[in-house]
Write a protein that holds these residues in place. Sequence first.
Motif, PDB file in Angstrom:
ATOM      1  N   GLN A  49       0.830  -1.200   0.000  1.00 40.16           N
ATOM      2  CA  GLN A  49       0.000   0.000   0.000  1.00 40.16           C
ATOM      3  C   GLN A  49       0.868   1.255   0.000  1.00 40.16           C
ATOM      4  OE1 GLN A  49      -3.233   0.270  -0.414  1.00 40.16           O
ATOM      5  NE2 GLN A  49      -3.096   2.487  -0.350  1.00 40.16           N
ATOM      6  N   TRP A  50       1.928   1.268   0.804  1.00 40.37           N
ATOM      7  CA  TRP A  50       2.825   2.419   0.861  1.00 40.37           C
ATOM      8  C   TRP A  50       3.486   2.654  -0.499  1.00 40.37           C
ATOM      9  CZ3 TRP A  50       8.096   3.231   0.240  1.00 40.37           C
ATOM     10  CH2 TRP A  50       8.560   4.475   0.651  1.00 40.37           C
ATOM     11  N   LEU A  51       3.944   1.568  -1.133  1.00 42.19           N
ATOM     12  CA  LEU A  51       4.574   1.712  -2.447  1.00 42.19           C
ATOM     13  C   LEU A  51       3.597   2.259  -3.482  1.00 42.19           C
ATOM     14  CD1 LEU A  51       6.760  -1.507  -2.605  1.00 42.19           C
ATOM     15  CD2 LEU A  51       7.561   0.853  -2.564  1.00 42.19           C
ATOM     16  N   LYS A  52       2.342   1.813  -3.425  1.00 42.69           N
ATOM     17  CA  LYS A  52       1.335   2.337  -4.354  1.00 42.69           C
ATOM     18  C   LYS A  52       1.111   3.822  -4.116  1.00 42.69           C
ATOM     19  CE  LYS A  52      -1.191  -1.931  -5.174  1.00 42.69           C
ATOM     20  NZ  LYS A  52      -2.450  -2.667  -4.936  1.00 42.69           N
ATOM     21  N   GLY A  56       5.435   7.266  -8.333  1.00 41.19           N
ATOM     22  CA  GLY A  56       5.658   8.551  -8.977  1.00 41.19           C
ATOM     23  C   GLY A  56       6.492   9.496  -8.137  1.00 41.19           C
ATOM     24  N   VAL A  57       6.658   9.197  -6.852  1.00 45.69           N
ATOM     25  CA  VAL A  57       7.426  10.060  -5.962  1.00 45.69           C
ATOM     26  C   VAL A  57       8.827   9.495  -5.755  1.00 45.69           C
ATOM     27  CG1 VAL A  57       7.529  11.044  -3.640  1.00 45.69           C
ATOM     28  CG2 VAL A  57       5.331  10.811  -4.796  1.00 45.69           C
ATOM     29  N   LEU A  58       8.933   8.183  -5.781  1.00 45.91           N
ATOM     30  CA  LEU A  58      10.223   7.547  -5.550  1.00 45.91           C
ATOM     31  C   LEU A  58      11.199   7.888  -6.663  1.00 45.91           C
ATOM     32  CD1 LEU A  58       8.964   4.050  -4.367  1.00 45.91           C
ATOM     33  CD2 LEU A  58       9.789   5.926  -2.953  1.00 45.91           C
ATOM     34  N   MET A  59      12.466   7.959  -6.346  1.00 46.96           N
ATOM     35  CA  MET A  59      13.466   8.398  -7.318  1.00 46.96           C
ATOM     36  C   MET A  59      13.594   7.457  -8.501  1.00 46.96           C
ATOM     37  SD  MET A  59      17.103   7.766  -5.557  1.00 46.96           S
ATOM     38  CE  MET A  59      18.029   6.336  -6.011  1.00 46.96           C
ATOM     39  N   PHE A  60      13.199   6.189  -8.346  1.00 49.11           N
ATOM     40  CA  PHE A  60      13.310   5.251  -9.457  1.00 49.11           C
ATOM     41  C   PHE A  60      12.387   5.636 -10.604  1.00 49.11           C
ATOM     42  CE2 PHE A  60      14.259   2.716  -5.609  1.00 49.11           C
ATOM     43  CZ  PHE A  60      15.606   2.543  -5.858  1.00 49.11           C
ATOM     44  N   ASP A  61      11.284   6.299 -10.302  1.00 47.89           N
ATOM     45  CA  ASP A  61      10.358   6.728 -11.332  1.00 47.89           C
ATOM     46  C   ASP A  61      10.862   7.949 -12.077  1.00 47.89           C
ATOM     47  OD1 ASP A  61       8.592   4.708 -10.769  1.00 47.89           O
ATOM     48  OD2 ASP A  61       7.381   5.921  -9.408  1.00 47.89           O
TER      49      ASP A  61
END
Length: 74
Positions: A49-52, A56-61
């Motif tokens: 749930q946290w990852l969802k 779009g916010v995480l640097m990998f995106d």
Amino acid sequence: MALQTTLRYALNLISCAQVVAKKRKVEEVDVEDIRRAYTYFMDEKRSVQWLKEQQGVLMFDEMDGEGMGTDMAA
């Protein structure tokens, strides 16, 4: 808590809560120790749930060919 997560997670949470209780210099784990440990360690459902929510916010995106790019082995 074990009904909402897994028995394995609940048992591990008790172990973590024991460390929290020792930090408070007490021998007995109480509900607040378990709640504090619960905030430190996520079960699988909360992690997903946290990852969802962070999508779009995480640097990998943000890697779109600039800098390191998508191929981190290079």
